[in-house]
Design an enzyme around this catalytic site. Structure first.
Site, mmCIF file in Angstrom:
data_model
loop_
_atom_site.group_PDB
_atom_site.id
_atom_site.type_symbol
_atom_site.label_atom_id
_atom_site.label_comp_id
_atom_site.label_asym_id
_atom_site.label_seq_id
_atom_site.Cartn_x
_atom_site.Cartn_y
_atom_site.Cartn_z
ATOM 1 N N ASP A 171 49.295 34.987 45.198
ATOM 2 C CA ASP A 171 48.942 36.402 44.965
ATOM 3 C C ASP A 171 50.221 37.221 44.885
ATOM 4 O O ASP A 171 51.284 36.698 44.566
ATOM 5 C CB ASP A 171 48.037 36.882 46.113
ATOM 6 C CG ASP A 171 48.846 37.070 47.395
ATOM 7 O OD1 ASP A 171 48.637 38.064 48.098
ATOM 8 O OD2 ASP A 171 49.711 36.229 47.659
ATOM 9 N N ASP A 175 48.581 29.978 54.646
ATOM 10 C CA ASP A 175 48.417 31.117 53.734
ATOM 11 C C ASP A 175 47.710 32.259 54.429
ATOM 12 O O ASP A 175 48.197 33.396 54.428
ATOM 13 C CB ASP A 175 47.619 30.703 52.495
ATOM 14 C CG ASP A 175 47.322 31.902 51.612
ATOM 15 O OD1 ASP A 175 46.463 32.729 51.992
ATOM 16 O OD2 ASP A 175 47.968 32.050 50.578
ATOM 17 N N TYR A 176 46.552 31.972 55.033
ATOM 18 C CA TYR A 176 45.785 33.025 55.729
ATOM 19 C C TYR A 176 46.669 33.725 56.760
ATOM 20 O O TYR A 176 46.685 34.946 56.867
ATOM 21 C CB TYR A 176 44.593 32.406 56.456
ATOM 22 C CG TYR A 176 43.377 32.036 55.646
ATOM 23 C CD1 TYR A 176 42.435 31.166 56.178
ATOM 24 C CD2 TYR A 176 43.131 32.552 54.375
ATOM 25 C CE1 TYR A 176 41.280 30.817 55.474
ATOM 26 C CE2 TYR A 176 41.976 32.209 53.669
ATOM 27 C CZ TYR A 176 41.066 31.345 54.232
ATOM 28 O OH TYR A 176 39.909 30.997 53.541
ATOM 29 N N ASP A 181 47.893 37.678 56.556
ATOM 30 C CA ASP A 181 47.572 38.650 57.621
ATOM 31 C C ASP A 181 48.855 39.203 58.227
ATOM 32 O O ASP A 181 48.958 40.395 58.517
ATOM 33 C CB ASP A 181 46.697 37.998 58.705
ATOM 34 C CG ASP A 181 45.281 37.733 58.205
ATOM 35 O OD1 ASP A 181 44.642 36.788 58.687
ATOM 36 O OD2 ASP A 181 44.820 38.453 57.278
HETATM 37 N N1 56B Z 1 47.328 34.467 49.324
HETATM 38 C C1 56B Z 1 46.293 35.218 49.695
HETATM 39 N N2 56B Z 1 45.930 36.258 48.912
HETATM 40 C C2 56B Z 1 44.883 37.001 49.352
HETATM 41 C C3 56B Z 1 44.174 36.753 50.532
HETATM 42 C C4 56B Z 1 43.181 37.759 50.621
HETATM 43 C C5 56B Z 1 42.171 38.000 51.694
HETATM 44 N N3 56B Z 1 42.073 36.945 52.622
HETATM 45 C C6 56B Z 1 41.624 37.305 53.945
HETATM 46 C C7 56B Z 1 40.650 36.324 54.392
HETATM 47 C C8 56B Z 1 41.178 35.502 55.299
HETATM 48 C C9 56B Z 1 42.586 35.787 55.503
HETATM 49 O O1 56B Z 1 42.873 35.692 56.880
HETATM 50 C C10 56B Z 1 42.722 37.184 54.971
HETATM 51 O O2 56B Z 1 42.467 38.063 56.038
HETATM 52 C C11 56B Z 1 43.315 38.571 49.512
HETATM 53 N N4 56B Z 1 44.345 38.094 48.779
HETATM 54 C C12 56B Z 1 44.986 38.661 47.601
HETATM 55 O O3 56B Z 1 45.921 39.618 48.086
HETATM 56 C C13 56B Z 1 45.986 40.723 47.184
HETATM 57 C C14 56B Z 1 45.427 41.936 47.907
HETATM 58 O O4 56B Z 1 46.373 42.344 48.865
HETATM 59 P P1 56B Z 1 46.272 43.852 49.432
HETATM 60 O O5 56B Z 1 46.499 44.755 48.197
HETATM 61 O O6 56B Z 1 47.373 43.927 50.473
HETATM 62 O O7 56B Z 1 44.877 43.995 50.011
HETATM 63 C C15 56B Z 1 45.117 40.337 45.994
HETATM 64 O O8 56B Z 1 45.879 39.588 45.074
HETATM 65 C C16 56B Z 1 44.092 39.419 46.655
HETATM 66 O O9 56B Z 1 43.503 38.537 45.712
HETATM 67 C C17 56B Z 1 44.582 35.650 51.336
HETATM 68 O O10 56B Z 1 44.037 35.333 52.405
HETATM 69 N N5 56B Z 1 45.647 34.928 50.867
#
Ligand code: 56B
Length: 369
Positions: free
Chosen positions: A267, A342-343, A347
């Site tokens: 991302d 990653d998670y 976070d």
């Molecule tokens: N690599 C990665 N990318 C993730 C997530 C998540 C949500 N995961 C949640 C669920 C369990 C985890 O513990 C997280 O709490 C969203 N995204 C991406 O981020 C961007 C949004 O960012 P911002 O504008 O700051 O909200 C967008 O490209 C979105 O697609 C992830 O986990 N890993």
């Protein structure tokens, strides 16, 4: 058309149709490298982004104690995030499929002045604004997680469900409408409208589920061309598999024996935290461009380098973490994988916005991440 994806380590996916390139054919006719092999190739040839080997070791040492925290575990997906489903039901799976179909491009033109959605008295931005909008719609009696509903939603209905509580609308709302109609239609036509059916067809294999998603849902085909090779990131497809594993708590249909074969999800937040930790570095020219907020296009060489190096960097961090625990006589293969790393890093990035504000994220408007 069945896609041909070279599996990790070069294995062909069983049952894929071999698509041979025409003599002098373009990269488009070549097999697509899996995300891990794509990342290896990109990191080996990247010009403006570099994975810092010593930095990945330092990052692993920094994360060593974090692994023992509840935040670095499968249960955190529900325990730490109030907007995520509480159950492991078919409805919860439908929620995950809908959210990950729309899980892209939330960044605001101007820091802190983006779309935000108020839910149960609290304002949510970014990815959490998407979750808040879905939960708000469900509370309002709108069957937003039902394929038969979102397959035929109008643009006006989509704008209403995802309406912002600030002056700034959710980005790419027209693309979200198109992707909703497309994914809902495919889910109805090929899986009886049930994402659980799709999960069951994967027979508890993360890679099979990944292939089912990429082969059947076009908006998940997150691919690019790098040095005339077809590479893949499959960010939304991989996070959908990971969130499926998480919402099912790694049990029954979600007991994926090969969950560790997934990579991180490329991302725009993970690269920021990797640079912050010193595990990845940008060239001066790229850093200047990012600081100026220059919009990159999906598939640009520098964008592909940022994403590929991020994936490879996390592969190395995972390996170093496992090595550190092995040296202490602990086999942590069940506790450490790219998904949980990653998670945790995502976070961490959200909880350390202030510390990381001097590191720009790369700006791309696309439906892939
Ligand atoms: N690599 C990665 N990318 C993730 C997530 C998540 C949500 N995961 C949640 C669920 C369990 C985890 O513990 C997280 O709490 C969203 N995204 C991406 O981020 C961007 C949004 O960012 P911002 O504008 O700051 O909200 C967008 O490209 C979105 O697609 C992830 O986990 N890993």
């Amino acid at each position: 058309m069945r896609l041909l994806v070279i599996g990790c380590g070069g294995r062909w996916f069983p049952g894929s149709t071999l698509v041979l390139p025409r003599p002098g054919g373009t990269a488009a006719m070549q097999a697509t490298l899996c995300p891990k092999e794509s990342a290896r190739l990109i990191a080996a040839h990247s010009v403006d982004v570099r994975v810092d080997e010593a930095g990945t070791r330092k990052a692993a040492e920094f994360l060593f104690d974090c692994v023992a925290e509840p935040a670095f575990g499968l249960a955190a997906w529900k325990a730490l995030h109030e907007l995520h489903p509480r159950t492991a039901s078919e409805e919860a799976l439908g929620w995950v499929f809908l959210v990950d179909t729309l899980n892209f491009s939330f960044w605001a033109e101007y820091q802190g002045q983006g779309c935000a959605i108020k839910y149960k008295g609290k304002m949510y931005a970014g990815y959490w604004s998407l979750c808040a909008a879905v939960n708000r719609a469900l509370d309002d009696g709108i069957p937003i997680t039902s394929a038969s509903y979102y397959a035929t939603m109008t643009l006006e209905q989509v704008k209403h469900v995802f309406r912002s509580d600030t002056e700034v609308p959710m980005p790419l709302i027209e693309e979200r409408h198109r992707v909703l109609n497309e994914s809902g239609t495919v889910l109805l036509e090929k899986f009886g409208g049930s994402y659980l059916t799709c999960v069951k067809m994967s027979q508890k294999s993360a890679q099979k589920l990944l292939r089912l998603i990429v082969e059947n849902f076009p908006s998940y085909r997150d691919e690019a061309i790098f040095q005339d090779k077809k590479v893949s990131f499959y960010k939304r497809a991989q996070i959908l598999v990971a969130d499926t594993w998480s919402v099912l708590e790694g049990k029954e249909d979600g007991c994926f024996s090969d969950i560790s074969s997934l990579t991180i999800f490329a991302d725009y937040r993970i690269p920021q935290v990797l640079v912050h930790l010193g595990a990845m570095r940008y060239s001066d020219e790229l850093m200047r461009k990012l600081h100026e907020g220059v919009l990159l296009q999906s598939g640009d060489k520098q964008e592909v380098e940022i994403r590929g190096c991020s994936v490879w960097c996390c592969e190395l961090i995972c390996d170093h973490l496992l090595e550190l625990y092995n040296k202490k006589g602990q086999n942590m293969n069940e506790k450490i994988n790219a998904v949980l790393l990653d998670y945790y890093l995502w976070d961490y990035a959200r909880n350390h916005r202030e510390d990381m504000k001097y590191i720009p994220f790369h700006r791309v408007r696309c439906i892939y991440y």
